[in-house]
Motif scaffolding. Structure first.
Motif, PDB file in Angstrom:
ATOM      1  N   GLY A   1       0.804  -1.218   0.000  1.00 52.86           N
ATOM      2  CA  GLY A   1       0.000   0.000   0.000  1.00 52.86           C
ATOM      3  C   GLY A   1       0.836   1.266   0.000  1.00 52.86           C
ATOM      4  O   GLY A   1       0.362   2.321  -0.421  1.00 52.86           O
ATOM      5  N   ASN A   2       2.075   1.211   0.531  1.00 52.21           N
ATOM      6  CA  ASN A   2       2.879   2.437   0.521  1.00 52.21           C
ATOM      7  C   ASN A   2       4.065   2.363  -0.448  1.00 52.21           C
ATOM      8  O   ASN A   2       4.945   3.217  -0.434  1.00 52.21           O
ATOM      9  N   ILE A   3       4.080   1.339  -1.304  1.00 48.79           N
ATOM     10  CA  ILE A   3       5.130   1.225  -2.317  1.00 48.79           C
ATOM     11  C   ILE A   3       4.793   2.080  -3.540  1.00 48.79           C
ATOM     12  O   ILE A   3       5.661   2.573  -4.242  1.00 48.79           O
ATOM     13  N   GLY A   4       3.485   2.253  -3.794  1.00 45.35           N
ATOM     14  CA  GLY A   4       3.091   3.120  -4.905  1.00 45.35           C
ATOM     15  C   GLY A   4       2.326   2.384  -5.978  1.00 45.35           C
ATOM     16  O   GLY A   4       1.641   1.395  -5.711  1.00 45.35           O
ATOM     17  N   ALA A   5       2.467   2.850  -7.211  1.00 43.40           N
ATOM     18  CA  ALA A   5       1.706   2.324  -8.346  1.00 43.40           C
ATOM     19  C   ALA A   5       2.004   0.844  -8.577  1.00 43.40           C
ATOM     20  O   ALA A   5       3.050   0.328  -8.170  1.00 43.40           O
ATOM     21  N   LYS A   6       1.075   0.180  -9.273  1.00 45.12           N
ATOM     22  CA  LYS A   6       1.198  -1.271  -9.466  1.00 45.12           C
ATOM     23  C   LYS A   6       2.448  -1.668 -10.234  1.00 45.12           C
ATOM     24  O   LYS A   6       3.007  -2.746  -9.992  1.00 45.12           O
ATOM     25  N   ASP A   7       2.904  -0.808 -11.145  1.00 46.82           N
ATOM     26  CA  ASP A   7       4.112  -1.161 -11.891  1.00 46.82           C
ATOM     27  C   ASP A   7       5.329  -1.225 -10.975  1.00 46.82           C
ATOM     28  O   ASP A   7       6.258  -2.003 -11.204  1.00 46.82           O
ATOM     29  N   ARG A   8       5.319  -0.424  -9.907  1.00 41.44           N
ATOM     30  CA  ARG A   8       6.418  -0.465  -8.932  1.00 41.44           C
ATOM     31  C   ARG A   8       6.338  -1.736  -8.083  1.00 41.44           C
ATOM     32  O   ARG A   8       7.363  -2.354  -7.800  1.00 41.44           O
ATOM     33  N   ILE A   9       5.136  -2.091  -7.673  1.00 38.85           N
ATOM     34  CA  ILE A   9       4.970  -3.347  -6.930  1.00 38.85           C
ATOM     35  C   ILE A   9       5.389  -4.518  -7.824  1.00 38.85           C
ATOM     36  O   ILE A   9       6.085  -5.440  -7.374  1.00 38.85           O
ATOM     37  N   GLN A  10       4.999  -4.451  -9.092  1.00 39.99           N
ATOM     38  CA  GLN A  10       5.353  -5.521 -10.039  1.00 39.99           C
ATOM     39  C   GLN A  10       6.865  -5.652 -10.168  1.00 39.99           C
ATOM     40  O   GLN A  10       7.403  -6.765 -10.224  1.00 39.99           O
ATOM     41  N   ALA A  11       7.582  -4.539 -10.182  1.00 41.67           N
ATOM     42  CA  ALA A  11       9.047  -4.577 -10.289  1.00 41.67           C
ATOM     43  C   ALA A  11       9.666  -5.285  -9.085  1.00 41.67           C
ATOM     44  O   ALA A  11      10.612  -6.072  -9.220  1.00 41.67           O
TER      45      ALA A  11
END
Length: 355
Positions: free
Chosen positions: A108-118
């Protein structure tokens, strides 16, 4: 007959050279409070914690320098290293590149889904587990509104939402932690989530406080959760020396019958019959036996009147009187010594026991 706790079956997850879940023992975790960038100081603290019984260690990774320091820290320690990440997904990836055995994030505090995906892609590439952490202090506004406040149900929904995000990205090498400083809320949340998932659970009462209040809250909370067979790793979160967290965790696990080995010290409360410095003696005994790996119960009693009877359930005990002391085995007096020789006499008996 002692009632044994039946552990809930969770899937096994490997963290470095250890495994959690899948029926493996509940492991003790702590967190270094050194600056991770201080490699020498961090290694020294982790080595002390390891000697005390810590089995997984977490380090804060607030900077790129801290992430890069993990590579050198890993060379100086023998237990799995978990990187604690907030906000910056690049630090999570760098931590894994520099040897973290597990990362702790809140998607939830990592940011956008592309960042979580990375982050997920980097973990998947290396087979590194992700601990999905949710805290009552940062519960999403919509869940607070949905449940009319911070509730166990809201915590569980938040955690499972994060889990589903990562699962949908094709990864399920996960550990879950849901923490609250409200003990009973934390207990209820663990009961709920345990029925919804078979991922291993890391259990702790967050922001529990100083040595006294933190130990009491943790003992109650962890005791209620673990006694239901819930939990695969634990941390006793204390505002103080992390070594105290390890001591407390070991006592909690031993008390619940989830850990064997190590000497358990029992001592009577002081009263008007006490004729020795019982408080000082009990503390000296506890310190003396901390490094002795024997599965024994040692009793420290304050008078020779009730001492032998009260020490009956212990393997060995000592009781003090005016100028003399007794050594007791299973409630029977087997040796009298001078008061000042009592501690050393006990030490010698324990050395014989370990031979």
């Amino acid at each position: 007959m002692e009632e044994k706790i039946i552990r809930k079956k969770t899937r096994e997850v490997r963290i470095g050279n250890r495994a959690i879940g899948g029926g493996n023992p509940v492991l003790i975790q702590s967190m270094a409070n050194t600056k991770t960038e201080d490699v020498k100081g961090t290694i020294a603290q982790i080595q002390k914690l390891t000697s005390a019984g810590c089995e997984i260690i977490r380090c804060a990774v607030p900077t790129m320098e801290a992430a890069e320091a993990l590579a050198e820290i890993k060379k100086g320690i023998t237990i799995p290293l978990v990187a604690d990440i907030h906000f910056d997904y690049r630090l999570a990836i760098a931590a894994m590149e520099h040897g973290a055995d597990k990362i702790r994030i809140n998607p939830g505090n990592i940011g956008a889904k592309d960042r979580i995906q990375a982050v997920v892609d980097a973990a998947k590439e290396r087979g590194i587990p992700i601990r999905v952490g949710v805290n009552s202090g940062s519960l999403e506004k919509e869940l607070v509104e949905k449940y009319h406040g911070v509730t166990p149900e809201g915590l569980v929904e938040s955690a499972m939402d994060k889990v589903h995000i990562i699962e949908d990205m094709g990864y399920d090498n996960l550990v879950i932690s849901i923490k609250s400083s409200d003990v009973l809320m934390c207990v209820k949340a663990h009961e709920l989530i345990s029925g919804q998932t078979d991922y291993p659970l890391h259990v702790g009462i967050t922001e529990s406080g100083t040595l006294t209040s933190g130990n009491i809250k943790s003992a109650i909370g962890l005791g209620l959760i673990l006694s239901q067979g819930i939990g695969d790793t634990i941390r006793v979160s204390l505002t103080g020396d992390p070594l105290e967290e390890i001591k407390s965790a070991k006592i909690i696990l031993r008390t619940l019958g989830l850990r064997k080995g190590g000497i358990e010290v029992v001592s009577c409360p002081t009263c008007g019959r006490t004729q020795i410095d019982l408080i000082g003696l009990a503390n000296q005994v506890e310190e003396m036996v901390s490094g002795i790996d024997l599965d024994l119960k040692v009793a420290v009693m304050g008078c020779v009147v009730n001492g032998p009877g009260e020490a009956k359930e212990a393997d060995i005990g000592i009781a003090g009187g005016i100028g003399e002391g007794l050594l007791i085995k299973h409630g029977e007096i087997f040796k009298k010594v001078k008061e000042e020789e009592l501690l050393d006499a006990l030490r010698q008996e324990l050395l014989h026991w370990s031979e």
